[in-house]
Design an enzyme around this catalytic site. Structure first.
Site, PDB file in Angstrom:
ATOM      1  N   HIS A 291      28.631  40.053  13.479  1.00 44.67           N
ATOM      2  CA  HIS A 291      26.841  40.276  14.332  1.00 44.67           C
ATOM      3  C   HIS A 291      26.198  38.639  12.650  1.00 44.67           C
ATOM      4  O   HIS A 291      25.400  38.635  13.187  1.00 44.67           O
ATOM      5  CB  HIS A 291      25.913  41.075  13.205  1.00 44.67           C
ATOM      6  CG  HIS A 291      26.421  41.381  11.379  1.00 44.67           C
ATOM      7  ND1 HIS A 291      28.041  41.517  10.860  1.00 44.67           N
ATOM      8  CD2 HIS A 291      25.713  40.964  10.566  1.00 44.67           C
ATOM      9  CE1 HIS A 291      27.324  41.277   9.614  1.00 44.67           C
ATOM     10  NE2 HIS A 291      26.229  40.942   9.366  1.00 44.67           N
TER      11      HIS A 291
HETATM   12  C1  UD1 Z   1      20.494  41.361   7.812  1.00 37.03           C
HETATM   13  C2  UD1 Z   1      21.661  40.366   6.880  1.00 37.03           C
HETATM   14  C3  UD1 Z   1      22.749  40.146   7.001  1.00 37.03           C
HETATM   15  C4  UD1 Z   1      23.383  41.488   7.001  1.00 37.03           C
HETATM   16  C5  UD1 Z   1      22.581  41.822   8.206  1.00 37.03           C
HETATM   17  C6  UD1 Z   1      23.662  43.312   7.952  1.00 37.03           C
HETATM   18  C7  UD1 Z   1      19.438  39.228   6.005  1.00 37.03           C
HETATM   19  C8  UD1 Z   1      18.958  37.268   6.284  1.00 37.03           C
HETATM   20  N1  UD1 Z   1      20.349  39.415   6.474  1.00 37.03           N
HETATM   21  O1  UD1 Z   1      21.034  40.357   9.071  1.00 37.03           O
HETATM   22  O2  UD1 Z   1      22.430  39.779   5.097  1.00 37.03           O
HETATM   23  O3  UD1 Z   1      24.327  41.123   7.203  1.00 37.03           O
HETATM   24  O4  UD1 Z   1      21.269  42.263   7.914  1.00 37.03           O
HETATM   25  O5  UD1 Z   1      23.559  43.839   9.286  1.00 37.03           O
HETATM   26  O6  UD1 Z   1      18.892  39.435   5.417  1.00 37.03           O
HETATM   27  N2  UD1 Z   1      17.183  44.494  14.990  1.00 37.03           N
HETATM   28  C9  UD1 Z   1      17.384  45.591  15.544  1.00 37.03           C
HETATM   29  N3  UD1 Z   1      17.033  46.744  15.046  1.00 37.03           N
HETATM   30  C10 UD1 Z   1      16.842  46.761  13.492  1.00 37.03           C
HETATM   31  C11 UD1 Z   1      17.276  45.661  12.762  1.00 37.03           C
HETATM   32  C12 UD1 Z   1      17.825  44.227  14.400  1.00 37.03           C
HETATM   33  O7  UD1 Z   1      17.634  45.231  17.068  1.00 37.03           O
HETATM   34  O8  UD1 Z   1      17.449  48.327  13.634  1.00 37.03           O
HETATM   35  C13 UD1 Z   1      17.592  43.503  15.524  1.00 37.03           C
HETATM   36  C14 UD1 Z   1      16.782  42.562  15.824  1.00 37.03           C
HETATM   37  O9  UD1 Z   1      16.124  41.031  17.150  1.00 37.03           O
HETATM   38  C15 UD1 Z   1      16.623  41.437  15.166  1.00 37.03           C
HETATM   39  C16 UD1 Z   1      17.782  41.167  14.944  1.00 37.03           C
HETATM   40  O10 UD1 Z   1      18.268  42.281  14.936  1.00 37.03           O
HETATM   41  O11 UD1 Z   1      15.611  39.952  14.922  1.00 37.03           O
HETATM   42  C17 UD1 Z   1      18.404  40.699  13.406  1.00 37.03           C
HETATM   43  O12 UD1 Z   1      17.787  41.527  12.873  1.00 37.03           O
HETATM   44  P1  UD1 Z   1      17.589  41.016  10.566  1.00 37.03           P
HETATM   45  O13 UD1 Z   1      17.711  42.248   9.965  1.00 37.03           O
HETATM   46  O14 UD1 Z   1      16.404  39.574  10.551  1.00 37.03           O
HETATM   47  O15 UD1 Z   1      19.104  40.294  10.239  1.00 37.03           O
HETATM   48  P2  UD1 Z   1      20.583  41.058  10.246  1.00 37.03           P
HETATM   49  O16 UD1 Z   1      21.576  40.083  11.180  1.00 37.03           O
HETATM   50  O17 UD1 Z   1      20.818  42.237  10.629  1.00 37.03           O
HETATM   51  N1  UDP Z   2      29.102  49.639  10.044  1.00 37.40           N
HETATM   52  C1  UDP Z   2      28.547  51.090  10.599  1.00 37.40           C
HETATM   53  N2  UDP Z   2      28.453  51.163  11.697  1.00 37.40           N
HETATM   54  C2  UDP Z   2      28.861  50.096  12.444  1.00 37.40           C
HETATM   55  C3  UDP Z   2      29.750  49.144  11.914  1.00 37.40           C
HETATM   56  C4  UDP Z   2      29.011  48.809  10.368  1.00 37.40           C
HETATM   57  O1  UDP Z   2      28.864  51.753   9.889  1.00 37.40           O
HETATM   58  O2  UDP Z   2      28.417  49.818  14.426  1.00 37.40           O
HETATM   59  C5  UDP Z   2      28.920  49.966   8.469  1.00 37.40           C
HETATM   60  C6  UDP Z   2      30.162  49.119   7.508  1.00 37.40           C
HETATM   61  O3  UDP Z   2      31.261  50.435   7.658  1.00 37.40           O
HETATM   62  C7  UDP Z   2      29.905  48.896   6.213  1.00 37.40           C
HETATM   63  C8  UDP Z   2      28.848  48.295   7.256  1.00 37.40           C
HETATM   64  O4  UDP Z   2      28.017  49.386   7.752  1.00 37.40           O
HETATM   65  O5  UDP Z   2      29.977  49.994   5.148  1.00 37.40           O
HETATM   66  C9  UDP Z   2      28.158  46.769   6.825  1.00 37.40           C
HETATM   67  O6  UDP Z   2      27.523  46.396   7.326  1.00 37.40           O
HETATM   68  P1  UDP Z   2      27.048  44.978   7.688  1.00 37.40           P
HETATM   69  O7  UDP Z   2      29.120  44.366   8.580  1.00 37.40           O
HETATM   70  O8  UDP Z   2      25.434  45.382   9.484  1.00 37.40           O
HETATM   71  O9  UDP Z   2      26.756  43.896   7.177  1.00 37.40           O
HETATM   72  P2  UDP Z   2      27.457  43.384   6.097  1.00 37.40           P
HETATM   73  O10 UDP Z   2      28.524  44.147   4.676  1.00 37.40           O
HETATM   74  O11 UDP Z   2      28.005  42.421   6.670  1.00 37.40           O
HETATM   75  O12 UDP Z   2      26.453  42.777   5.066  1.00 37.40           O
END
Ligand code: UD1
Ligand code: UDP
Length: 364
Positions: free
Chosen positions: A207
């Site tokens: 992701h």
């Molecule tokens: C964010 C964090 C990243 C973390 C990740 C965990 C930052 C800069 N990045 O990235 O470090 O690893 O969360 O998962 O804070 N979206 C949805 N539904 C949601 C959330 C997001 O559809 O509930 C989609 C939207 O299209 C959005 C995109 O995902 O634009 C990215 O979401 P965003 O929260 O901006 O960043 P992440 O990639 O989730």
């Molecule tokens: N996770 C989850 N369901 C999913 C994918 C991830 O519960 O479908 C959990 C995972 O086990 C971990 C956390 O979400 O505890 C990690 O989140 P993510 O990879 O989005 O973020 P990161 O750790 O890279 O910031």
């Protein structure tokens, strides 16, 4: 003096990793409130974790949602400031390296509210990652830096942060995992639902912005996953983050055969999937840690990691995005002995963190 704690969270990993702190505050009748920025808001990225971890809903929901980095952070700053002023906590907790963590730290710093940074001191030394900038700024304006291992203590000291602000406490993910593991074992039906047999599938999560927003790199990772499927004849289960799904559509990528995309799963199912897979292929920070703790081999689809402990104990290997290297890394990791030692602590980080803060408060 009774302290008032503020908890700032907004994304899936922050809910999971702040859970041990919130539960400890709740169980000990401490005064606290939760502010949810709603950086994550889809049911399966947000509410499912509150439900599974038995957490009360946040007192405030800032409804920030998805925007460009600057707009998202800006909206958070404005809305967080209002709540911080009305609640006036003694201390706020932020976790990790998200835009939510950055905004939470900045607002508290301007209002002279103490900041506790949970999972401080991590560095990938890759400034192209938005998270690297967030974590450096958050560390340098925090008052209490709770680091998982001695490594992060050394990093912070080398950056000029004073020793008396740094506390080595392990990673709260161990506490959360320990709380959910047996529940997952008993309650999850995900293997039956997906018709999977233990040790007969791989688990993938990809992701990160630098992987999925870059079409060439994302396609190359898919080629690597496809290589793994072709050589093993085993399925690759990929619970897909909404960002990655959006980019597959935007880049018009055809997902290769053998890779099964599923909606993001809750924590109970995720831990079941992780514990029973042959090997994890991921760019997630939390999953590099969890696979290490659960003794599941991990191949990280990145060129660097801010979790070097996992490389040292050999639970994890860096494969980048090269298709051949991904296949070779998986072949190497699935043969490895799973007897490495968990470097992330004993699962008591949540209580340790609160006790340490209360001690400092009493003495100071
Ligand atoms: C964010 C964090 C990243 C973390 C990740 C965990 C930052 C800069 N990045 O990235 O470090 O690893 O969360 O998962 O804070 N979206 C949805 N539904 C949601 C959330 C997001 O559809 O509930 C989609 C939207 O299209 C959005 C995109 O995902 O634009 C990215 O979401 P965003 O929260 O901006 O960043 P992440 O990639 O989730
Ligand atoms: N996770 C989850 N369901 C999913 C994918 C991830 O519960 O479908 C959990 C995972 O086990 C971990 C956390 O979400 O505890 C990690 O989140 P993510 O990879 O989005 O973020 P990161 O750790 O890279 O910031």
């Amino acid at each position: 003096m009774k302290m008032k704690y503020g908890i700032i969270l907004g994304t899936r990993p922050e809910i999971i990793k702040l859970y041990p702190i919130i539960k400890h505050l709740e169980n000990n009748n401490k005064e606290y409130f939760i502010i949810h920025t709603n950086q994550h808001y889809s049911e399966n990225m947000d509410k499912i974790f509150f439900k599974e971890l038995n957490l009360q809903p946040a007192k405030y929901n800032l409804n920030v949602g998805s925007h460009s980095h600057a707009k998202q952070t800006g909206l958070m700053l404005e809305r967080l400031e209002e709540k911080h002023i009305s609640e006036n906590p003694d201390i706020v907790f932020i976790q990790g390296d998200t835009n939510t963590a950055l905004a939470g730290a900045l607002v508290a710093s301007k209002l002279k509210i103490k900041i506790a940074h949970v999972e401080a001191g991590l560095r990938s030394y890759d400034n192209n990652m938005p998270e690297e900038i967030n974590r450096i700024i958050a560390d340098h304006i925090s008052n209490y830096l709770f680091v998982p291992t001695k490594k992060q203590e050394q990093i912070l000291l080398s950056e000029g942060i004073s020793q008396d602000k740094i506390f080595v406490v392990g990673n709260t993910i161990v506490d959360t995992l320990m709380a959910i593991e047996s529940i997952s074992e008993q309650n999850s039906r995900i293997l039956e639902k997906l018709s999977l047999n233990p040790k007969e599938y791989f688990l993938a999560t990809i992701h990160r912005q630098e992987n999925v927003d870059n079409k060439e790199r994302f396609v190359s990772i898919f080629k690597g996953l496809s290589n793994v499927h072709e050589h093993s004849n085993k399925k690759i289960i990929y619970p897909i983050h909404p960002r990655a799904l959006k980019m597959i559509r935007q880049h018009e990528i055809t997902v290769p055969e053998g890779i099964e995309l599923i909606d993001p799963v809750g924590y109970v199912d995720m831990i079941k999937l992780m514990k029973n897979c042959l090997c994890v292929l991921t760019d997630s920070g939390g999953i590099q840690e969890e696979s290490c703790i659960l003794r599941v081999p991990c191949v990280t689809l990145r060129d660097n990691t801010e979790r070097p402990e996992t490389l040292e104990v050999k639970s994890n290997i860096l494969a980048g995005a090269d298709p051949e290297k991904i296949l070779q890394s998986v072949q190497y990791m699935i043969q490895s002995d799973r007897n490495w030692k968990n470097p992330f602590g004993e699962g008591d980080s949540g209580p340790k963190i609160i006790d340490m803060i209360e001690n400092i408060w009493r003495v100071g």
